[in-house]
Design a protein around this motif. Sequence first.
Motif, PDB file in Angstrom:
ATOM      1  N   ALA A 177       0.814  -1.211   0.000  1.00 21.17           N
ATOM      2  CA  ALA A 177       0.000   0.000   0.000  1.00 21.17           C
ATOM      3  C   ALA A 177       0.843   1.254   0.000  1.00 21.17           C
ATOM      4  O   ALA A 177       0.331   2.352  -0.282  1.00 21.17           O
ATOM      5  CB  ALA A 177      -0.929   0.002   1.214  1.00 21.17           C
ATOM      6  N   ASN A 178       2.129   1.153   0.319  1.00 27.19           N
ATOM      7  CA  ASN A 178       2.988   2.317   0.426  1.00 27.19           C
ATOM      8  C   ASN A 178       4.243   2.112  -0.430  1.00 27.19           C
ATOM      9  O   ASN A 178       4.796   1.025  -0.475  1.00 27.19           O
ATOM     10  CB  ASN A 178       3.369   2.520   1.901  1.00 27.19           C
ATOM     11  CG  ASN A 178       3.999   3.874   2.141  1.00 27.19           C
ATOM     12  OD1 ASN A 178       4.903   4.282   1.419  1.00 27.19           O
ATOM     13  ND2 ASN A 178       3.495   4.582   3.163  1.00 27.19           N
ATOM     14  N   TRP A 179       4.667   3.180  -1.100  1.00 27.48           N
ATOM     15  CA  TRP A 179       5.839   3.086  -2.000  1.00 27.48           C
ATOM     16  C   TRP A 179       7.102   2.686  -1.245  1.00 27.48           C
ATOM     17  O   TRP A 179       7.910   1.925  -1.740  1.00 27.48           O
ATOM     18  CB  TRP A 179       6.045   4.441  -2.686  1.00 27.48           C
ATOM     19  CG  TRP A 179       7.082   4.397  -3.787  1.00 27.48           C
ATOM     20  CD1 TRP A 179       8.420   4.544  -3.643  1.00 27.48           C
ATOM     21  CD2 TRP A 179       6.860   4.165  -5.168  1.00 27.48           C
ATOM     22  NE1 TRP A 179       9.064   4.433  -4.856  1.00 27.48           N
ATOM     23  CE2 TRP A 179       8.111   4.194  -5.829  1.00 27.48           C
ATOM     24  CE3 TRP A 179       5.698   3.945  -5.932  1.00 27.48           C
ATOM     25  CZ2 TRP A 179       8.249   4.015  -7.200  1.00 27.48           C
ATOM     26  CZ3 TRP A 179       5.837   3.776  -7.301  1.00 27.48           C
ATOM     27  CH2 TRP A 179       7.119   3.797  -7.929  1.00 27.48           C
ATOM     28  N   LYS A 212      10.723   5.335  -9.269  1.00 30.25           N
ATOM     29  CA  LYS A 212       9.834   6.499  -9.177  1.00 30.25           C
ATOM     30  C   LYS A 212      10.141   7.504 -10.280  1.00 30.25           C
ATOM     31  O   LYS A 212       9.235   8.002 -10.964  1.00 30.25           O
ATOM     32  CB  LYS A 212       9.992   7.136  -7.801  1.00 30.25           C
ATOM     33  CG  LYS A 212       9.196   8.402  -7.568  1.00 30.25           C
ATOM     34  CD  LYS A 212       9.398   8.879  -6.143  1.00 30.25           C
ATOM     35  CE  LYS A 212       8.668  10.190  -5.886  1.00 30.25           C
ATOM     36  NZ  LYS A 212       9.266  11.313  -6.629  1.00 30.25           N
ATOM     37  N   LEU A 236       1.337   1.340 -10.742  1.00 30.08           N
ATOM     38  CA  LEU A 236       2.222   2.089  -9.856  1.00 30.08           C
ATOM     39  C   LEU A 236       1.730   3.512  -9.600  1.00 30.08           C
ATOM     40  O   LEU A 236       2.122   4.132  -8.604  1.00 30.08           O
ATOM     41  CB  LEU A 236       3.636   2.150 -10.461  1.00 30.08           C
ATOM     42  CG  LEU A 236       4.409   0.839 -10.509  1.00 30.08           C
ATOM     43  CD1 LEU A 236       5.702   1.013 -11.303  1.00 30.08           C
ATOM     44  CD2 LEU A 236       4.735   0.349  -9.097  1.00 30.08           C
ATOM     45  N   LEU A 279       0.217   4.577  -6.106  1.00 26.66           N
ATOM     46  CA  LEU A 279       1.222   4.730  -5.064  1.00 26.66           C
ATOM     47  C   LEU A 279       2.022   6.015  -5.261  1.00 26.66           C
ATOM     48  O   LEU A 279       2.418   6.679  -4.303  1.00 26.66           O
ATOM     49  CB  LEU A 279       2.167   3.525  -5.071  1.00 26.66           C
ATOM     50  CG  LEU A 279       1.487   2.173  -4.795  1.00 26.66           C
ATOM     51  CD1 LEU A 279       2.503   1.041  -4.903  1.00 26.66           C
ATOM     52  CD2 LEU A 279       0.858   2.150  -3.407  1.00 26.66           C
ATOM     53  N   ALA A 309       0.229   9.184  -3.991  1.00 23.09           N
ATOM     54  CA  ALA A 309       0.367   9.426  -2.549  1.00 23.09           C
ATOM     55  C   ALA A 309       1.670  10.163  -2.257  1.00 23.09           C
ATOM     56  O   ALA A 309       1.722  11.026  -1.379  1.00 23.09           O
ATOM     57  CB  ALA A 309       0.319   8.100  -1.800  1.00 23.09           C
ATOM     58  N   THR A 310       2.723   9.831  -2.981  1.00 21.04           N
ATOM     59  CA  THR A 310       3.994  10.532  -2.756  1.00 21.04           C
ATOM     60  C   THR A 310       3.943  11.959  -3.276  1.00 21.04           C
ATOM     61  O   THR A 310       4.736  12.802  -2.872  1.00 21.04           O
ATOM     62  CB  THR A 310       5.149   9.787  -3.448  1.00 21.04           C
ATOM     63  OG1 THR A 310       4.951   9.817  -4.860  1.00 21.04           O
ATOM     64  CG2 THR A 310       5.224   8.348  -2.953  1.00 21.04           C
TER      65      THR A 310
END
Length: 839
Positions: free
Chosen positions: A722-724, A738, A774, A777, A780-781
């Motif tokens: 759920a988180n990068w 990324k 991707l 995720l 969110a960043t």
Amino acid sequence: MSQPPPKKDGFWRRVFRRRGNRPTGPHQGPANVANPGNATSDSEHASMHSAPTLLLPTGASTLQGHERQPAIPQPLSANNLTQNLHLSLSTNQASPHHHHIPSAPSQVPHDDPIASGSHGGLTPSARGQSEPSGSEHRPTHDPDRFLPQAASTSPFLQVPPPPGRPSRSEDPLVESLNPAGLSAPRSGDPSRQPSHQSLPPAPSPQLYDHTTVPRTPKAATSILAGAHGFNVRDILVHYHGAPQMLADRGGRVGGSSIDGWKLLMEKTATNALHNSDARYDAPKCDEDTRVEVTNELMEWMQDRTAPQRLLCMTGAAGAGKSYLQQTAAKKCGKSGILAASYFISSTDPTRNTVEPIIPTIAYQLGRKNKHLKSSISTVIEEDPLIFDQSLEAQTTAFIVEPFQRMKRTGADLHDLPYVILIDGLDECGSTDPKHKAEDRQAELLTAIRRCLLENDLPFRIFIASRPEWAIRTALQAGGYLHDLAYHIQLSDKYDATADMRRYLHSRFKEIGLRNNSPQWFSEDEVETLVKAGSGQFIYVATVYKFISERRTSPRARLDAVLRWTPREGQAARPFKGLDALYYRILWAAKEAYEAVDTHRGRDFLLLFRVHHTNISKFRLYSSILFSYNPSYPADCLSALLCLEPQAEETLVSDLRSLAALEKDEHGDLCLRLYHKSFSDFLEEPSRAKDLFVPESRVYMHLARCLMQLIIKCPLDFDCLPANWDEFSLSELHRRCLKDAVEDLPHFLASPTAALDDAVVGFTQNGGWQKVDKLLPLLTATWGGLFPKSWPSSVHQVSDKLKYQNPETAAVIKGFAEKWDDDIKRHQAEEAQRKARRGW
């Protein structure tokens, strides 16, 4: 045996007619031979009795009219001595042809069996074969046999006897060859010089006919009995079973005719001397420039108590190393402490390799001391192949051992000049393709350490070089010169900006005085040039050289530099010298990088151009690529290019004189170019020529690497966290992934990027599907914001492919529309949240 009747035109008459002398007796030889009692003129007498010169055979010869055959040299021994010298002393009465040695003629004729390498001078019994018959055989009494032939057709080298040859008693070899008293004149001894009074009685003319000489059995017979006035030299002898010996032209057995000093001069690179004519008007510092570093150099060289006897000065290309070396050489020469200098140049084939360095230094040392000169000459004469030995062996033989011999004699070595200067070590190459240039440079440094620094010798050695591999690794911590050398780094310690300003002011004023126009330039123009030089002295020196060209307008040329923009067909090339320097360095780095087997298939110029573009152009896209850093860190860029860790270090390893890897204020590793002009060179095809890499290749190559990074990502895309930050990847890999997802659409949409089959392959292999998984995720960043510019770039990619590959364009367009809908949905949800909160 009865004598044959004389011919109508006698032998000697014909001989002297050819020679321009007239005999005094009819049908006979000269008066003192045929008629000893007759008087002759002084000129005739001198001509007939001048000392004969021995002719040395240099090839094969046969009797005139025979086919020429190569002569096979035989060892000279007691039994075959006569045959090897080709002298017939046979007593065979049946032989109709015997050859005897005249004592008077002034030179040995072409076909004379003494000088000939043929079998014509041997009797049938001596040859072991029958005499040629008929017209094939030339009679020995034919007068033409004794006439000198033209030098161009003679197989002999006529060597006149030099003065001062040793006498028989001084030369055991000649004495052994001449048991009957072979005469060798000695310089300074009148009794040994040929004269009219000392000549022996002339032989009867019948000796030149068919009379034979009876042999005395078991008696030692001289092969040249009664001969006068000539030397025997350069004879290979195998005497009574002894080893072969060489009697040289000085009459010394086993002696050497090699001139060691002359051979050393042939191996010397005269163009490398600091005062060589090839370096006329060599660059040197003005009196008021580079004062600080020049003073530091001279203080070190003059302080003989300093513990470090090696000074290494490194700096970027164009930092002024050669200027400082030339200035140091001039100052040391004036003060009498310069022992030797060597200026290497990659553009001069006589001084761009390591081979001439030690011989040239030895030559300069020998010139300053006669004892050293004699010692060095002796080394070469005893071993002429010393020049083919290692640099360490040459240094020991030419420098260490001669100085140690002088020291043992009690000589004070501190009275000798002691400063040795070597400039441009990085430009030193190798003539052997098996050895890299940097290996030969390291070999020279090692020889200097082992031979000159580890021995108690008086030298202080100053080496200047760009910070390339050989000297950089030797000077770094743990290197074999780290503790032995005093290191000056020009690029880091000394700012040349003020010196560059003073240099331009001084030079421009000189131009103004010459043209009677002192105000032809402005202060702002000088500052512009200084700023463009980026602290590198070579830039302003190159500019001045262009502006000061004769028969041109300085004002027009200065304007050309200040406003110069490259365009096709432009004649002015103000940076021609600078471009040549950049070209050589970049080409050498390319060759070195691509020669490594693990780099096979890589394009060095393309990879370096990507790094260069990263610091100069990628920032234009970074402003819309949701990145806080205008460029990628160098280590991250290497990973994006799918290279191994620390690949950026290897890439710039041979470009340390033009670029460096440094950490910025954020702690990220970044590439820095010392010269702005180098960046201009890389971006301009008219300057970089075949080293130029267009931006379209840069962007497309990076885009291709980003697609490959996404395709080969080892994540399970059906079960993402759920988180990068929870990805099971290294921190660097997470960051690169990324960046790849964020920036790929913008590189593909770039006008300079030419889309190719790589985009089709990325689409067919599910690349866009992975990007789609991707993106949540990544959102969110980004703080939950999904910028519109990202799907817009994907639409541009689709539009660029719709004519080239409609199917692929349709797939990409579908993803772009989906991401447009996601953005709209995200914006609607965000608006509802704000409404609920009463915003």
